[in-house]
Scaffold this motif. Structure first.
Motif, PDB file in Angstrom:
ATOM      1  N   LYS A 111       0.838  -1.198   0.000  1.00 38.37           N
ATOM      2  CA  LYS A 111       0.000   0.000   0.000  1.00 38.37           C
ATOM      3  C   LYS A 111       0.877   1.253   0.000  1.00 38.37           C
ATOM      4  CE  LYS A 111      -3.953  -2.105   0.181  1.00 38.37           C
ATOM      5  NZ  LYS A 111      -4.998  -2.056   1.152  1.00 38.37           N
ATOM      6  N   TYR A 115      -1.383   5.424   3.373  1.00 38.94           N
ATOM      7  CA  TYR A 115      -2.127   4.570   4.304  1.00 38.94           C
ATOM      8  C   TYR A 115      -1.607   4.686   5.734  1.00 38.94           C
ATOM      9  CZ  TYR A 115      -4.541   2.262   0.431  1.00 38.94           C
ATOM     10  OH  TYR A 115      -5.327   1.998  -0.664  1.00 38.94           O
ATOM     11  N   ILE A 127      -5.951  -3.949   5.993  1.00 35.20           N
ATOM     12  CA  ILE A 127      -5.927  -2.836   5.022  1.00 35.20           C
ATOM     13  C   ILE A 127      -4.548  -2.195   4.927  1.00 35.20           C
ATOM     14  CG2 ILE A 127      -6.655  -0.408   4.762  1.00 35.20           C
ATOM     15  CD1 ILE A 127      -9.391  -1.210   4.888  1.00 35.20           C
ATOM     16  N   PHE A 145     -14.936 -15.470   5.640  1.00 38.90           N
ATOM     17  CA  PHE A 145     -15.759 -14.648   4.733  1.00 38.90           C
ATOM     18  C   PHE A 145     -16.366 -15.443   3.584  1.00 38.90           C
ATOM     19  CE2 PHE A 145     -13.408 -11.503   7.079  1.00 38.90           C
ATOM     20  CZ  PHE A 145     -14.309 -10.464   7.213  1.00 38.90           C
ATOM     21  N   PHE A 292     -16.603 -12.651  13.585  1.00 41.19           N
ATOM     22  CA  PHE A 292     -15.305 -12.766  12.907  1.00 41.19           C
ATOM     23  C   PHE A 292     -14.159 -12.886  13.917  1.00 41.19           C
ATOM     24  CE2 PHE A 292     -17.593 -10.139   9.567  1.00 41.19           C
ATOM     25  CZ  PHE A 292     -17.886 -11.238   8.788  1.00 41.19           C
ATOM     26  N   PHE A 319     -12.076  -4.204  10.552  1.00 43.59           N
ATOM     27  CA  PHE A 319     -13.427  -4.568  10.073  1.00 43.59           C
ATOM     28  C   PHE A 319     -14.399  -3.404  10.293  1.00 43.59           C
ATOM     29  CE2 PHE A 319     -12.336  -9.212  11.135  1.00 43.59           C
ATOM     30  CZ  PHE A 319     -11.748  -9.363   9.887  1.00 43.59           C
ATOM     31  N   THR A 326     -18.395   2.224   4.298  1.00 40.80           N
ATOM     32  CA  THR A 326     -18.539   1.768   2.909  1.00 40.80           C
ATOM     33  C   THR A 326     -19.944   1.215   2.642  1.00 40.80           C
ATOM     34  OG1 THR A 326     -17.590  -0.311   3.657  1.00 40.80           O
ATOM     35  CG2 THR A 326     -16.129   1.147   2.445  1.00 40.80           C
ATOM     36  N   ALA A 388     -15.701   3.162  -2.159  1.00 38.34           N
ATOM     37  CA  ALA A 388     -14.276   3.455  -1.928  1.00 38.34           C
ATOM     38  C   ALA A 388     -13.656   3.805  -3.277  1.00 38.34           C
ATOM     39  CB  ALA A 388     -13.589   2.231  -1.320  1.00 38.34           C
ATOM     40  N   GLU A 470     -25.355  -7.734   3.079  1.00 39.97           N
ATOM     41  CA  GLU A 470     -25.939  -6.672   3.910  1.00 39.97           C
ATOM     42  C   GLU A 470     -26.798  -5.739   3.068  1.00 39.97           C
ATOM     43  OE1 GLU A 470     -23.634  -4.309   6.984  1.00 39.97           O
ATOM     44  OE2 GLU A 470     -22.059  -5.443   6.050  1.00 39.97           O
TER      45      GLU A 470
HETATM   46  C1  HEM Z   1     -19.903  -1.715  -0.298  1.00 43.98           C
HETATM   47  C2  HEM Z   1     -19.036  -2.039   0.632  1.00 43.98           C
HETATM   48  C3  HEM Z   1     -17.554  -2.149   0.433  1.00 43.98           C
HETATM   49  C4  HEM Z   1     -16.768  -1.666  -0.579  1.00 43.98           C
HETATM   50  C5  HEM Z   1     -17.195  -0.872  -1.813  1.00 43.98           C
HETATM   51  C6  HEM Z   1     -15.409  -2.059  -0.287  1.00 43.98           C
HETATM   52  C7  HEM Z   1     -14.320  -1.782  -1.095  1.00 43.98           C
HETATM   53  C8  HEM Z   1     -13.032  -2.162  -0.805  1.00 43.98           C
HETATM   54  C9  HEM Z   1     -11.888  -1.832  -1.615  1.00 43.98           C
HETATM   55  C10 HEM Z   1     -11.927  -1.012  -2.911  1.00 43.98           C
HETATM   56  C11 HEM Z   1     -10.797  -2.376  -1.024  1.00 43.98           C
HETATM   57  C12 HEM Z   1      -9.351  -2.264  -1.491  1.00 43.98           C
HETATM   58  C13 HEM Z   1      -8.748  -1.111  -0.737  1.00 43.98           C
HETATM   59  C14 HEM Z   1      -7.310  -0.868  -0.981  1.00 43.98           C
HETATM   60  O1  HEM Z   1      -6.668  -1.544  -1.768  1.00 43.98           O
HETATM   61  O2  HEM Z   1      -6.813   0.043  -0.328  1.00 43.98           O
HETATM   62  C15 HEM Z   1     -11.247  -3.045   0.175  1.00 43.98           C
HETATM   63  C16 HEM Z   1     -10.416  -3.722   1.040  1.00 43.98           C
HETATM   64  C17 HEM Z   1     -10.856  -4.296   2.224  1.00 43.98           C
HETATM   65  N1  HEM Z   1     -12.151  -4.382   2.675  1.00 43.98           N
HETATM   66 FE1  HEM Z   1     -13.775  -3.688   1.744  1.00 43.98          FE
HETATM   67  N2  HEM Z   1     -15.399  -2.760   0.892  1.00 43.98           N
HETATM   68  C18 HEM Z   1     -16.696  -2.848   1.358  1.00 43.98           C
HETATM   69  C19 HEM Z   1     -17.115  -3.482   2.505  1.00 43.98           C
HETATM   70  C20 HEM Z   1     -16.323  -4.181   3.387  1.00 43.98           C
HETATM   71  C21 HEM Z   1     -16.775  -4.902   4.549  1.00 43.98           C
HETATM   72  C22 HEM Z   1     -18.227  -5.040   4.980  1.00 43.98           C
HETATM   73  C23 HEM Z   1     -15.676  -5.408   5.175  1.00 43.98           C
HETATM   74  C24 HEM Z   1     -15.557  -6.245   6.431  1.00 43.98           C
HETATM   75  C25 HEM Z   1     -16.448  -6.455   7.318  1.00 43.98           C
HETATM   76  C26 HEM Z   1     -14.525  -5.018   4.384  1.00 43.98           C
HETATM   77  C27 HEM Z   1     -13.223  -5.332   4.689  1.00 43.98           C
HETATM   78  C28 HEM Z   1     -12.136  -5.027   3.892  1.00 43.98           C
HETATM   79  C29 HEM Z   1     -10.772  -5.383   4.251  1.00 43.98           C
HETATM   80  C30 HEM Z   1     -10.334  -6.090   5.523  1.00 43.98           C
HETATM   81  C31 HEM Z   1      -9.973  -4.932   3.186  1.00 43.98           C
HETATM   82  C32 HEM Z   1      -8.458  -5.098   3.055  1.00 43.98           C
HETATM   83  C33 HEM Z   1      -8.205  -6.406   2.303  1.00 43.98           C
HETATM   84  C34 HEM Z   1      -6.733  -6.724   2.115  1.00 43.98           C
HETATM   85  O3  HEM Z   1      -5.938  -5.820   1.847  1.00 43.98           O
HETATM   86  O4  HEM Z   1      -6.407  -7.903   2.205  1.00 43.98           O
HETATM   87  N3  HEM Z   1     -14.953  -4.287   3.303  1.00 43.98           N
HETATM   88  N4  HEM Z   1     -12.609  -2.895   0.282  1.00 43.98           N
END
Ligand code: HEM
Length: 524
Positions: A111, A115, A127, A145, A292, A319, A326, A388, A470
């Motif tokens: 990242k 960040y 993240i 998940f 979780f 989380f 989002t 996002a 959700e």
């Molecule tokens: C509409 C809802 C959501 C959208 C549009 C979304 C979008 C994204 C995006 C674009 C990323 C990549 C971010 C990056 O590279 O910096 C990301 C990563 C992540 N999101 Fe989501 N997210 C949503 C909901 C959620 C939910 C509900 C959770 C957990 C309860 C979650 C947990 C995570 C985590 C832990 C990452 C990091 C994954 C990693 O790097 O391995 N997200 N999300």
């Protein structure tokens, strides 16, 4: 002689206090010649000595900034362009074929330095972490998940959506417009909290809790830092009141999360003992309310050095951070869009009638799987209004593009979904809201990286299935109870530059009861 000494001492002081800092600043803000040479092959705004293209941010509010880095930059420089934040180079990418080169594979998973603003809250959570730490934790968490596991969380979503319907009823009765963000954010907060930590906060029903207040404040402070080039500078940030307030909020959040971890660990231990007493029954079968956090506690049981209490806290906080704003944003946009296009809303309602008839039951997983048209509306909303919209990678190796140009190592690659999702090559008439773009036959031949609201590749969103579950459950429940009408035109919506795609003045709708309560549709 005295005069000479005085002159020397003055000269020395001038050197230390004026010349040295200037030399230091010039060296610090010097552009890497190799990066500079490569980036000259990309279009972009005029870059000035020392400050690069940062001058563009001066005097602009968050709405003007959003317009600048989306519509204006697209118009002026196309789907890929470079900017210089002082001496650090950023390549903004809004085209599928370039995004693919960055996101696919395992080479470019680090990242960007931006960040680090999350560090005090999210530490080494998924993240913000990189390398081995991220890899190990992602492997541990991925099974939690899977859709088969997620279905056990549906009752939490349904319970809270039902409370939300009760809250929205007030606005329907009074015919007052409601800013969807206010009630939806509390509902999603309760859902994420219970499914992540196994605790019920009841943010929807109670006065604001200290935890909710602290998390909301943290999100606000992080946004403030994110959009301010001054506050993103570590040195200047150190002296700001934003840092002090962030530390206070982090402390409050940590106290709560630590308490939850301790209580949950004890609960699981007691349950295990009870199960053994009751003829060795399997604890997985006995336990009803999974969260979780249990996956993390189990990993800690197996190897304490791999998963410390701090690691668990970082992941749980992640989380909350990733899943709260989002999903709230996504639900608000889709409801507002349905309120803007009544003919599309009618199709959603027809589908709901087909699946539920006049029954007031809560949705099951198979009901939700049948809501294909609603799913297309959700997808199309995430195309035009991705929750996002920006995410970044720090390139550690050169990336060679198909057109012969190179994104050199050392550059930040910034994926701009607002531009990427509006590429007419993949989405003709891109501003038009058309859910049928996501009919299977219409997706054939579309570039796989042309639609990536959850990012793509190994670092995609781990919570995407949970998020869609959700959204579908909450939005379908609201639509079964209320007719939604946008209280203002979509053209009036002003989007701010922030971590999520939030309009400056919210999204307001009017709600009309569909007569659901006569049909006993209040979900229990
Ligand atoms: C509409 C809802 C959501 C959208 C549009 C979304 C979008 C994204 C995006 C674009 C990323 C990549 C971010 C990056 O590279 O910096 C990301 C990563 C992540 N999101 Fe989501 N997210 C949503 C909901 C959620 C939910 C509900 C959770 C957990 C309860 C979650 C947990 C995570 C985590 C832990 C990452 C990091 C994954 C990693 O790097 O391995 N997200 N999300």
């Amino acid at each position: 002689m005295e005069l000479l000494l005085l002159a020397l001492s003055f000269g020395l002081r001038a050197f230390v206090f004026f010349v040295l800092p200037i030399v230091f600043f010039v060296l610090k803000t010097r552009k890497d010649p190799r990066i500079k040479k490569e980036l000259e092959k990309f279009d972009g705004p005029v870059s000035l000595p020392l400050i690069g293209t940062s001058y563009r941010f001066i005097g602009k509010d968050s709405v003007a900034l959003f317009n600048l880095i989306t519509s204006e930059d697209l118009k002026n420089y196309g789907h890929i362009f470079r900017v210089w934040d002082l001496n650090s180079a950023r390549l903004t990418i809004g085209k599928a074929k370039y995004a693919e080169k960055i996101l696919q594979g395992t080479q470019h998973q680090t990242k960007s330095t931006n960040y680090k603003i999350f560090d005090s809250w999210l530490g080494q959570g998924l993240i913000s972490s990189s390398g081995k730490k991220w890899q190990v934790n992602r492997k541990i968490l991925a099974p939690a998940f899977h859709l088969t596991i997620l279905q056990e969380f549906l009752h939490i979503i349904n319970k809270n959506s039902s409370i939300l319907v009760g809250k929205l009823q007030e606005f329907s009765d009074s015919n007052q417009p409601v800013n969807l963000f206010d009630p939806l954010s509390l509902c999603v907060f309760d859902i994420v909290c219970e499914s992540s930590m196994g605790t019920t906060l009841n943010a929807q029903l109670q006065q604001e809790s200290i935890y909710v207040k602290a998390v909301t404040e943290l999100v606000r402070l992080l946004m403030q830092r994110f959009i301010s080039p001054m506050l993103r500078n570590d040195f200047l940030y150190k002296f700001s009141s934003v840092k002090k307030r962030t530390e206070q909020a982090v402390k409050m959040v940590d106290v709560y999360t630590n308490k939850v971890i301790k209580e949950r660990r004890n609960l699981l231990k007691n349950m295990a003992t009870d199960c053994i007493k009751e003829r060795g029954e399997n604890i997985e079968v006995k336990r009803k309310n999974k969260a979780f956090i249990d996956t993390l506690l189990k990993a800690q049981d197996e190897n304490e050095s791999l998963m410390t209490d701090k690691d668990i806290r970082d992941q749980v906080n992640t989380f909350m951070a990733a899943g709260y704003d989002t999903v709230t944003t996504a639900c608000c946009w889709v409801l507002f869009i349905l309120g803007t296009y009544p003919e599309i809303q009618n199709k959603v309602v027809d589908e709901l009638h087909q699946v539920f008839g006049s029954s007031g039951r809560a949705p099951t997983m198979s009901d939700l799987a049948e809501l294909k048209y609603l799913e297309r509306c959700i997808k199309e909303t995430l195309r035009l209004y991705p929750s996002a919209p920006f995410f970044e990678r720090q390139l550690r190796e050169d990336v060679h593009f198909h057109d012969g140009r190179t994104a050199p190592a050392g550059v930040t690659a910034s994926i701009n979904l607002f531009i990427l999702h509006r590429d007419p090559e993949n989405f003709p008439d891109p501003e038009k809201f058309d859910p049928d773009r996501f009919l299977p036959e219409n997706c054939v031949g579309r570039h796989p990286f042309s639609y990536i609201p959850f990012s793509a590749g190994p670092r995609n969103c781990i919570g995407q299935k949970f998020a869609l579950l959700e959204e579908k459950a909450a939005v379908s429940t609201i639509m079964r109870h209320f007719e939604v009408e946008a209280a203002h035109s979509i053209d009036e919506v002003k989007i701010e530059l922030a971590l999520v795609l939030k309009p400056q003045n919210g999204l307001k709708v009017r709600l009309r009861d569909r007569g659901a309560h006569h049909l006993n549709l209040r979900l229990k």
